[in-house]
Design an enzyme around this catalytic site. Sequence first.
Site, PDB file in Angstrom:
ATOM      1  N   LYS A 103      87.383 -83.084 -70.008  1.00  0.00           N
ATOM      2  CA  LYS A 103      88.179 -84.222 -69.503  1.00  0.00           C
ATOM      3  C   LYS A 103      89.588 -83.805 -69.093  1.00  0.00           C
ATOM      4  CE  LYS A 103      89.224 -88.996 -71.019  1.00  0.00           C
ATOM      5  NZ  LYS A 103      88.953 -89.937 -72.141  1.00  0.00           N
ATOM      6  N   ASN A 135      87.676 -82.690 -74.793  1.00  0.00           N
ATOM      7  CA  ASN A 135      86.772 -83.836 -74.698  1.00  0.00           C
ATOM      8  C   ASN A 135      85.794 -83.492 -73.565  1.00  0.00           C
ATOM      9  OD1 ASN A 135      85.531 -86.309 -74.371  1.00  0.00           O
ATOM     10  ND2 ASN A 135      87.418 -87.499 -74.515  1.00  0.00           N
ATOM     11  N   ASN A 169      84.520 -94.722 -73.555  1.00  0.00           N
ATOM     12  CA  ASN A 169      84.819 -95.527 -74.744  1.00  0.00           C
ATOM     13  C   ASN A 169      86.062 -96.310 -74.368  1.00  0.00           C
ATOM     14  OD1 ASN A 169      83.554 -94.343 -77.696  1.00  0.00           O
ATOM     15  ND2 ASN A 169      83.479 -92.942 -75.961  1.00  0.00           N
ATOM     16  N   GLU A 212      94.223 -89.464 -77.820  1.00  0.00           N
ATOM     17  CA  GLU A 212      93.540 -88.355 -77.126  1.00  0.00           C
ATOM     18  C   GLU A 212      94.497 -87.225 -76.786  1.00  0.00           C
ATOM     19  OE1 GLU A 212      90.299 -88.914 -74.311  1.00  0.00           O
ATOM     20  OE2 GLU A 212      90.610 -91.060 -74.540  1.00  0.00           O
ATOM     21  N   GLU A 216      80.596 -90.969 -73.361  1.00  0.00           N
ATOM     22  CA  GLU A 216      81.656 -90.068 -73.861  1.00  0.00           C
ATOM     23  C   GLU A 216      81.592 -90.036 -75.397  1.00  0.00           C
ATOM     24  OE1 GLU A 216      85.522 -91.978 -73.752  1.00  0.00           O
ATOM     25  OE2 GLU A 216      86.580 -90.065 -73.568  1.00  0.00           O
ATOM     26  N   CYS A 262      85.394 -91.081 -68.743  1.00  0.00           N
ATOM     27  CA  CYS A 262      86.162 -92.290 -69.055  1.00  0.00           C
ATOM     28  C   CYS A 262      87.385 -92.495 -68.167  1.00  0.00           C
ATOM     29  CB  CYS A 262      86.529 -92.312 -70.533  1.00  0.00           C
ATOM     30  SG  CYS A 262      87.073 -93.971 -71.034  1.00  0.00           S
TER      31      CYS A 262
END
Length: 306
Positions: free
Chosen positions: A123, A106, A193, A142, A46, A168
Amino acid sequence: MREWMIGAAQMGPIQKSDSREAVVARMLALLDSAAEQGCELVVFPELALTTFFPRWYMEDQSEVDYWFEREMPGATTRPLFERAREHGIAISFGYAELTPEGRHFNTSILTNRRGEIIGKYRKVHLPGHVEHDSERDFQHLEKRYFEPGDLGFETFDNDGTLMGMCICNDRRWPETWRVMGLQGVELVMLGYNTPSVNSQNAGEGLEKRLYHSELSVTSGAYQNATWAVAVAKAGDEDGHPLMGGSIIVDPDGFVVARADSEGDELITARCDMDRCQFGKTTIFDFARHRRIEHYGRITSQTGVER
Ligand code: CDT
């Protein structure tokens, strides 16, 4: 193609001051060693091109946008596609995407072995928070910098194998896996991450965090009879440790390759996609065994209702 030599290209830390060019050079070196080992598909983490910037609180949008890619491939990333094509390697990697309409995602992409993008994922399950949180040991913003993905969990035919992606935090949600499982997915690729420390529970410990990651991926693979590749960006980024633990998992939920460092490290496994068939036609033959009349809450409700 039913048998793939797969490489999980774990990446060590990327510091704030590292240039995109320096990071791409590291990815090219991983691709070259993947080629030497006969890989046909390589999965990177990611946000592979930059440090995990959502740990930093920013108010100035131009400062935020510095971390985003406006085109893919762009000038800096094109060598990745070219080298992958030269080697005949399909690749998947994550990056922060800024669309022409000004939307922030993302994102991860997938290419075929000819260097053409054949799939994109944005994402869906964004962790963290929107505003600065002084209660936390460090930030995870995020929800501030990205909007939730709008592409769902699509699957893509890559030269005869059905592949899907998630990113993730998505791996922790069984819905992620099942939506791809219901399309007959044979390989799920994901990068992560994951901080080595829980920002809201410093006592949690690395061992438990690695266990929860592996549990999520192995159970998702088993319950949907699919191969899975989970790839970390790891190590100490400007004083903030990220965990390693990259794995390749077979359709029975067993780990067949595991990284043992927190640096740039390639792990590989030869993956026969026909091994998905047994689970898909027996215990996880969804058409025969699922009872959708009892699953309504899954799509009609988010939080707990007693
Ligand atoms: N990058 C990412 O999604 N990390 C999350 C950390 C959750 S803690 C806010 C993860 O699920 O690993």
